[in-house]
Design an enzyme around this catalytic site. Structure first.
Site, PDB file in Angstrom:
ATOM      1  N   LYS A 178      41.691  43.253  39.586  1.00 18.13           N
ATOM      2  CA  LYS A 178      41.554  42.338  40.715  1.00 18.13           C
ATOM      3  C   LYS A 178      42.117  40.966  40.350  1.00 18.13           C
ATOM      4  CE  LYS A 178      38.060  39.917  43.472  1.00 18.13           C
ATOM      5  NZ  LYS A 178      36.611  39.704  43.681  1.00 18.13           N
ATOM      6  N   ASN A 182      45.045  38.955  42.273  1.00 19.28           N
ATOM      7  CA  ASN A 182      44.876  37.599  42.773  1.00 19.28           C
ATOM      8  C   ASN A 182      45.828  36.618  42.110  1.00 19.28           C
ATOM      9  OD1 ASN A 182      42.881  38.195  44.634  1.00 19.28           O
ATOM     10  ND2 ASN A 182      41.210  37.828  43.207  1.00 19.28           N
TER      11      ASN A 182
END
Length: 296
Positions: A178, A182
């Site tokens: 993740k 991002n």
């Protein structure tokens, strides 16, 4: 479940609203949003359509809750943890960006803290109104990995409310993946002022993929099995699936507000043992913009 959602902005309002279809939900948010929800309810539009009446307040009330869902910006985690000490909690779940949020919550709260990721797209259209810009999935589990009866219970509660949910035993790897996504999507779209789909084809895709690859390299330095290809592919997959979305960091820039660059690209730079020049550049540029805006 009795659920309190701390940080009822775009994602918090969407997740909290969806949970309110089945559970007793209290949203903690800003005054204008809270007043509208108190008066007229919460409206969800877009990929999900619903009108709900969760409780809405500006401060954490006294009482007991089965779960606190934390959705504030990473730089507000310490304040969120302090506020949540005022109520009794059986568990907490971070659905935030960046690294280290779970540890900060665990330091303050006397309950198990779960890590989570969420790929539902959310955009706050105005007080009392949130748009679901794309259906996705919530993944949650212990931040250090492994099985957890608490995670199983929270996952079942999310599923009962219609949220697509996976209870995972490999959250450390998922959190770093993740972070790679991002790092690649948020900072690049914020600086280039483009929607996520511009990273699939075009010149912005190169630095986005490289920022993710650098993140994977740092993950491996930390003992996390995340390959360069897996990180780069994840950026392309998410950018393609959310092509029309404006990333949360781009929304911050649009609003002239502080970004989460410190907890995302800044975390990559801080934890790297070797140079990570793309992330270093992205961090420097966004911090310069924040200084110019007077929000840093």
């Amino acid at each position: 479940m009795q659920v309190i959602v701390f940080g009822a902005g775009s994602l918090g309002s969407l997740v909290g609203g969806m949970l309110a279809r089945t559970h007793d939900v209290t949203l903690v948010g800003r005054q204008a949003h809270v007043e509208h929800v108190q008066r007229d309810g919460l409206q969800i539009v877009g990929a999900i359509e619903a009108w709900l009446e969760p409780t809405a307040v500006t401060t954490v009330p006294d009482g007991s809750f089965d779960l606190a869902v934390v959705t504030v910006k990473a730089f507000d985690t310490a304040d969120a943890a302090d506020a949540l000490t005022r109520c009794d909690l059986d568990a907490a779940l971070s659905l935030q960006n960046g690294l280290g949020n779970e540890a900060r919550l665990a330091d303050a709260l006397e309950c198990p803290v779960l890590a989570g990721t969420c790929t539902y797209g959310a955009r706050l259209l105005g007080p009392g109104r949130v748009e679901c810009t794309g259906q996705g999935e919530v993944t949650l589990g212990p931040p250090d990995g492994g099985d957890s009866a608490v995670a199983d219970g929270v996952g079942a509660g999310f599923e009962a409310a219609g949220l697509q949910t996976t209870v995972a035993t490999d959250m450390p790897r998922r959190l770093w993946e993740k972070l790679a996504v991002n790092a690649g999507i948020n900072a690049v779209t914020a600086l280039a002022r483009v929607e996520n789909g511009a990273l699939v084809e075009g010149p912005a895709g190169g630095p986005a993929r490289q920022a993710a690859i650098e993140t994977a390299q740092v993950a491996r330095e930390r003992g996390i099995d995340l390959s360069d290809d897996a990180a780069a592919d994840a950026v392309e997959r998410v950018a393609d699936a959310t092509a029309a979305n404006r990333s949360s960091m781009l929304q911050d820039v649009d609003a002239g507000e502080r970004t989460e660059v410190d907890a995302i690209n800044g975390a990559v730079v801080e934890q790297a043992e070797q140079p990570v020049p793309v992330n270093e550049t992205l961090v420097a540029l966004l911090r310069a913009w924040e200084r110019a805006q007077g929000v840093r």
